[in-house]
Scaffold this active site. Sequence first.
Site, short mmCIF file in Angstrom:
data_model
loop_
_atom_site.label_atom_id
_atom_site.label_comp_id
_atom_site.label_asym_id
_atom_site.label_seq_id
_atom_site.Cartn_x
_atom_site.Cartn_y
_atom_site.Cartn_z
N ARG A 32 13.68 33.33 -10.72
CA ARG A 32 14.96 33.69 -11.22
C ARG A 32 15.22 32.80 -12.50
O ARG A 32 16.10 33.31 -13.12
CB ARG A 32 15.91 33.51 -10.09
CG ARG A 32 15.76 34.41 -9.01
CD ARG A 32 16.62 34.03 -7.86
NE ARG A 32 17.85 34.28 -7.99
CZ ARG A 32 18.74 33.63 -7.12
NH1 ARG A 32 18.64 32.88 -6.07
NH2 ARG A 32 20.13 34.20 -7.23
N GLN A 53 15.91 37.96 -15.90
CA GLN A 53 17.35 37.72 -15.35
C GLN A 53 17.74 39.07 -15.27
O GLN A 53 18.72 39.46 -14.40
CB GLN A 53 18.21 36.99 -16.34
CG GLN A 53 17.75 35.53 -15.99
CD GLN A 53 18.54 34.57 -16.99
OE1 GLN A 53 19.39 35.13 -17.72
NE2 GLN A 53 18.29 33.21 -16.88
N ASP A 107 17.10 40.34 -11.56
CA ASP A 107 17.81 39.45 -10.61
C ASP A 107 18.70 39.97 -9.55
O ASP A 107 19.77 39.86 -9.87
CB ASP A 107 18.19 38.31 -11.29
CG ASP A 107 18.40 37.12 -10.10
OD1 ASP A 107 18.39 37.25 -8.92
OD2 ASP A 107 18.50 36.10 -10.74
N SER A 125 20.80 37.52 -7.26
CA SER A 125 22.05 37.13 -8.23
C SER A 125 22.95 38.33 -8.28
O SER A 125 24.30 37.98 -8.04
CB SER A 125 21.81 36.68 -9.53
OG SER A 125 21.01 35.44 -9.47
N TYR A 135 16.59 25.61 -6.30
CA TYR A 135 17.15 25.82 -5.06
C TYR A 135 17.39 24.36 -4.42
O TYR A 135 17.01 23.57 -4.85
CB TYR A 135 16.15 26.66 -4.23
CG TYR A 135 16.11 28.10 -4.40
CD1 TYR A 135 17.07 28.91 -4.14
CD2 TYR A 135 14.97 28.84 -5.09
CE1 TYR A 135 17.07 30.12 -4.25
CE2 TYR A 135 14.96 29.92 -5.49
CZ TYR A 135 16.05 30.96 -5.14
OH TYR A 135 16.02 32.21 -5.52
P1 NAD Z 1 21.02 30.23 -2.28
O1 NAD Z 1 21.86 31.40 -2.04
O2 NAD Z 1 19.75 29.94 -2.04
O3 NAD Z 1 21.89 28.83 -1.68
C1 NAD Z 1 23.46 29.02 -1.98
C2 NAD Z 1 23.69 27.30 -2.18
O4 NAD Z 1 23.74 26.59 -1.05
C3 NAD Z 1 22.83 26.48 -3.35
O5 NAD Z 1 23.72 26.30 -4.26
C4 NAD Z 1 22.13 25.58 -2.52
O6 NAD Z 1 22.12 24.41 -3.28
C5 NAD Z 1 23.53 25.22 -1.40
N1 NAD Z 1 23.02 24.26 -0.42
C6 NAD Z 1 21.79 24.57 0.47
N2 NAD Z 1 21.86 23.68 1.35
C7 NAD Z 1 23.13 23.18 1.58
C8 NAD Z 1 23.59 22.10 2.10
N3 NAD Z 1 23.07 21.45 3.08
N4 NAD Z 1 24.76 21.68 1.92
C9 NAD Z 1 25.67 22.10 0.74
N5 NAD Z 1 24.87 23.24 -0.08
C10 NAD Z 1 23.62 23.51 0.21
O7 NAD Z 1 21.24 29.93 -3.96
P2 NAD Z 1 21.58 30.86 -4.98
O8 NAD Z 1 23.01 31.31 -5.28
O9 NAD Z 1 20.45 32.10 -4.97
O10 NAD Z 1 21.09 29.93 -6.52
C11 NAD Z 1 20.08 29.14 -6.28
C12 NAD Z 1 19.65 28.31 -7.57
O11 NAD Z 1 19.14 29.10 -8.44
C13 NAD Z 1 21.03 27.74 -8.28
O12 NAD Z 1 20.68 26.63 -8.96
C14 NAD Z 1 21.28 28.85 -9.27
O13 NAD Z 1 21.82 28.18 -10.54
C15 NAD Z 1 19.84 28.93 -9.52
N6 NAD Z 1 19.81 30.59 -10.27
C16 NAD Z 1 19.19 30.48 -11.61
C17 NAD Z 1 19.33 31.53 -12.35
C18 NAD Z 1 18.73 31.59 -13.59
O14 NAD Z 1 18.34 30.65 -14.19
N7 NAD Z 1 18.76 32.80 -14.24
C19 NAD Z 1 19.61 32.99 -11.67
C20 NAD Z 1 20.19 32.86 -10.25
C21 NAD Z 1 20.03 31.64 -9.57
#
Ligand code: NAD
Length: 390
Positions: A121, A127, A130, A133, A228
């Site tokens: 991702r 992107q 994705d 997302s 993550y």
């Molecule tokens: P996810 O669905 O895996 O998890 C949701 C959130 O829960 C995350 O922010 C994670 O840090 C949090 N989490 C996990 N354990 C936790 C705990 N014990 N206490 C509190 N919070 C906790 O996450 P996601 O929404 O799929 O995103 C994951 C990462 O990927 C993020 O850093 C996001 O910015 C990144 N991302 C980047 C891109 C990109 O660069 N294009 C695209 C999508 C996501």
Amino acid sequence: MKVAVVKENAPGERRVALVPETVPRLAKAGLEVLIAAGAGDGAWFPDSAYTAAGAAIASTDDLYATADVILTVTRPDEAAVQRLRAGQAVIGMLSPLTDPLLARDLAAAGVTAVSLDGLPRTLSRAQGMDALSSQANVAGYKAALVAADAYGRFFPLLITAAGTARPAKLLVLGTGVAGLQAIGTARRLGAQVSGYDVRPASKGEVESLGATFIELTSPVSAAGEGGYARELTAQERDAQQAELAGHIARQDVVITTAQVPGRRPPLLVTEDAVRAMSPGSVIVDMGSSPLGGNVAGSVPGETVVTRNGVTIIGAQHLAASVPAAASSAYSRNISALLLHMTGAGGQGGGLAVDTTDEIQAGVVVAHGGEVVHPAVAKLLAAETTANQGS
Ligand code: NAD
């Protein structure tokens, strides 16, 4: 090459893998698009809109018999797996890390399995593909609406002749894609919003939406690989739960979204924390799953009211409950990946599988009779060893 869209049949699923708007883009690349009759009905895309866009409507039997690639939203059910044949490909959100046996069965049948949830991702050229997302974004939006609907007071500050209502205090736990959208939506509804995550990088994102970031003294950071979170140790988890409980008790609404890839969702709101909340408070647990969720006492797909009057919603199918928006975004994601995998033209045979490509290495789960995704193969090997040992 023939690409076919099935009618989803998982409970509560109203999305469709392609919307009419995307069909001309695929046709232009030389792909013939077949749509199962009624596949778009749940998302308000009638068969007539697909035919107007250049697709053909087919029966499910014809579709499986003739298609080179089957497009789905969620995993094919057992009956669909039986229908798939060697040389055919299936692309969807197959959750191979939580359901590796599906990958094994598809590999055994000679089916090429491609799962959008394995996409790298952070790669900028991926992107547009994705789907995790895009669907998390829809789900986060809906979570805020579900919370507002269940809450017996106003979200915004309201000053009326009948008195003043203070704004709802709302906390989002886990501020990834879904959490940030829940924050944005709750802010637009007028709530006083704060957010918390174990990844310190999310502080700036939360604050840029006008919400307050809650900083705990422990654990300070649990950033894992690929952006993550990592799983917390038992000690870190206990400290986190204890410290969060104080913040949770002061909230009217809590939305939890925390996930750790390939693990059960972490428990963030304990029984004691729920007990300390005021009557009328609402918790929406987006992590709710049969394995357990982010909230003690949440039941997937159900709304539970505790003895002290706290409504706990075990949110499920949130993205599917905004079916037209979720399908439109998914359709763009899956078609971008499909076009990436059909190379320049797409006229020839099946997909051009090439696992030396960084995108394909993440998404291709099974090919040529083998489970080719290392993480999934590792899970299956561990399962085989465990079965031999028992
Ligand atoms: P996810 O669905 O895996 O998890 C949701 C959130 O829960 C995350 O922010 C994670 O840090 C949090 N989490 C996990 N354990 C936790 C705990 N014990 N206490 C509190 N919070 C906790 O996450 P996601 O929404 O799929 O995103 C994951 C990462 O990927 C993020 O850093 C996001 O910015 C990144 N991302 C980047 C891109 C990109 O660069 N294009 C695209 C999508 C996501």
